[in-house]
Design a protein around this motif. Sequence first.
Motif, PDB file in Angstrom:
ATOM      1  N   THR A  59       0.810  -1.225   0.000  1.00  0.00           N
ATOM      2  CA  THR A  59       0.000   0.000   0.000  1.00  0.00           C
ATOM      3  C   THR A  59       0.842   1.273   0.000  1.00  0.00           C
ATOM      4  O   THR A  59       0.312   2.364  -0.229  1.00  0.00           O
ATOM      5  CB  THR A  59      -0.935   0.014   1.218  1.00  0.00           C
ATOM      6  OG1 THR A  59      -0.151  -0.143   2.417  1.00  0.00           O
ATOM      7  CG2 THR A  59      -1.966  -1.109   1.129  1.00  0.00           C
ATOM      8  N   GLN A 105      -1.690   4.982  -5.845  1.00  0.00           N
ATOM      9  CA  GLN A 105      -2.418   5.392  -4.645  1.00  0.00           C
ATOM     10  C   GLN A 105      -3.901   5.593  -4.934  1.00  0.00           C
ATOM     11  O   GLN A 105      -4.755   5.305  -4.090  1.00  0.00           O
ATOM     12  CB  GLN A 105      -1.803   6.666  -4.067  1.00  0.00           C
ATOM     13  CG  GLN A 105      -0.420   6.476  -3.476  1.00  0.00           C
ATOM     14  CD  GLN A 105      -0.403   5.393  -2.407  1.00  0.00           C
ATOM     15  OE1 GLN A 105      -1.161   5.441  -1.417  1.00  0.00           O
ATOM     16  NE2 GLN A 105       0.453   4.390  -2.592  1.00  0.00           N
ATOM     17  N   ARG A 106      -4.209   6.052  -6.132  1.00  0.00           N
ATOM     18  CA  ARG A 106      -5.612   6.198  -6.535  1.00  0.00           C
ATOM     19  C   ARG A 106      -6.272   4.828  -6.619  1.00  0.00           C
ATOM     20  O   ARG A 106      -7.428   4.662  -6.203  1.00  0.00           O
ATOM     21  CB  ARG A 106      -5.689   6.927  -7.880  1.00  0.00           C
ATOM     22  CG  ARG A 106      -7.093   7.267  -8.318  1.00  0.00           C
ATOM     23  CD  ARG A 106      -7.134   8.331  -9.412  1.00  0.00           C
ATOM     24  NE  ARG A 106      -6.192   8.055 -10.485  1.00  0.00           N
ATOM     25  CZ  ARG A 106      -5.083   8.761 -10.700  1.00  0.00           C
ATOM     26  NH1 ARG A 106      -4.774   9.774  -9.897  1.00  0.00           N
ATOM     27  NH2 ARG A 106      -4.276   8.455 -11.700  1.00  0.00           N
ATOM     28  N   LYS A 109      -6.875   3.512  -3.070  1.00  0.00           N
ATOM     29  CA  LYS A 109      -7.956   4.211  -2.372  1.00  0.00           C
ATOM     30  C   LYS A 109      -9.331   3.888  -2.954  1.00  0.00           C
ATOM     31  O   LYS A 109     -10.302   3.751  -2.226  1.00  0.00           O
ATOM     32  CB  LYS A 109      -7.718   5.719  -2.424  1.00  0.00           C
ATOM     33  CG  LYS A 109      -6.541   6.166  -1.565  1.00  0.00           C
ATOM     34  CD  LYS A 109      -6.303   7.671  -1.706  1.00  0.00           C
ATOM     35  CE  LYS A 109      -5.110   8.111  -0.869  1.00  0.00           C
ATOM     36  NZ  LYS A 109      -4.831   9.566  -1.021  1.00  0.00           N
ATOM     37  N   THR A 110      -9.407   3.777  -4.272  1.00  0.00           N
ATOM     38  CA  THR A 110     -10.721   3.604  -4.918  1.00  0.00           C
ATOM     39  C   THR A 110     -11.025   2.158  -5.283  1.00  0.00           C
ATOM     40  O   THR A 110     -12.186   1.803  -5.472  1.00  0.00           O
ATOM     41  CB  THR A 110     -10.791   4.447  -6.202  1.00  0.00           C
ATOM     42  OG1 THR A 110      -9.840   3.941  -7.158  1.00  0.00           O
ATOM     43  CG2 THR A 110     -10.485   5.910  -5.904  1.00  0.00           C
TER      44      THR A 110
END
Length: 452
Positions: A59, A105-106, A109-110
Amino acid sequence: MKMDSITQKEFDSSAEERIARLSAKVFELTEANRSLANTQMLVEAMLNNIPDRIYFKDTQSRFVKISKALAERLGLSHPDDAIGKTDFDFFHPAEKAREFYEDEQRIIKTGEPLINKTEKKVLPNGDIAWTSTTKVPLRNREGAVVGIVGINRDITELKVAEQKIEAIHRELREASRQAGMAEVATGVLHNVGNVLNSVNVAAGVLSDRLNNSKAAGVSKLSKLLTERQNDLSTFFAEDERGRQVPAYLKQLSEHIEKEQADMRKELHELVMNVEHIKEIVATQQNYARVLGVAEVVDLSEVMEDAIRIHGGSYERHAIKLIREYDKLPQMTLDKHKVMQILINFLSNAKYACDAGAKAEKIVTVRIKQLGKDKVKLEVADNGIGIAPENVTRIFSQGFTTRKGGHGFGLHSGALAAKDLSGDIRAHSEGIGKGATFILELPIVEASGQPKG
């Protein structure tokens, strides 16, 4: 012995059951380990042999495992050397690493994957490299995102091939466009040449009539009267030639009047033919502009211009032309391309009628509205028709059924129709049953907005 006491036999049976359950559990774990080992072996084989660059990250976008191909790309001696590192350790300056990090990271997160992102890179030697990147979320048993899996594929050869294909396609389009324009120019020259033949004939007739004009007799008579000007009364009364002058003048006057009428007619035809040439050339010049320029036009006027370009060829070939036009609003389009298509339609219809050799040759031109958002332009003939197997082939480059044809005209028309976001096709019931060529276009009104 008490009732709650356990016999030796019961104890032994219970122990056997426990051992059996334990053995089953051990076997289950052994099979799981064997399956895990097989899976790990397959993953390792894939990571060590596949040419795509594969990687797993946590992550924090740190490498957990990478393929041999990616290790080589990063300049590492072994894939394990990347573990715990990030793209920032390998890409300098950091702009590209920052782009990778933000993408990952997108995803984390999504939970939304990144599929086939195309990236371009200029290599140190100046060459261009292209890659396709796919990154998907890596989830645990509970469905939580614990990292990402990425595949980076080199598609440079594919991109180079696509660029070559596109370059060839552009060359073919340009060749076809020029051939289509040459077809227009050839039609113009052909029709101007035919009109010039009429001009030459008219000029020859006028020259002959001037050379053989009876008006020359006026000069002779004038010379004779000048010679006898001192005794004209005696000349008219006593000289045989003088007594014939009144009758001669009457006859000469009639001849000159007829000559003038005939020459006025020839001169009128000559002027009309010259005007016709000017009209054909002016129409062609009106369309000989830079392609791709959209203008506000009336489709019926464009159709009439295409007919005008063909000049008197339909009349010379005794072809009856029928017009059927719906009333349409003005449209915004590239009229040069529409003109190019219609001229080819009309030219093919003329040749088809000649080849059909019917007693009455008929070509019908139509402009019809289809619903609210389309218009259809048709050129239908009662000529030789098209064989079923050729109805779709006639728009292919180089295909022609006409002797002396080059197969560029209709192909260039098909390309022009595509540029206009339209559709071009042909319909025929077969040989001897005529054919209809159809162009469908979206209606873009003068406001520039599609209708509908």
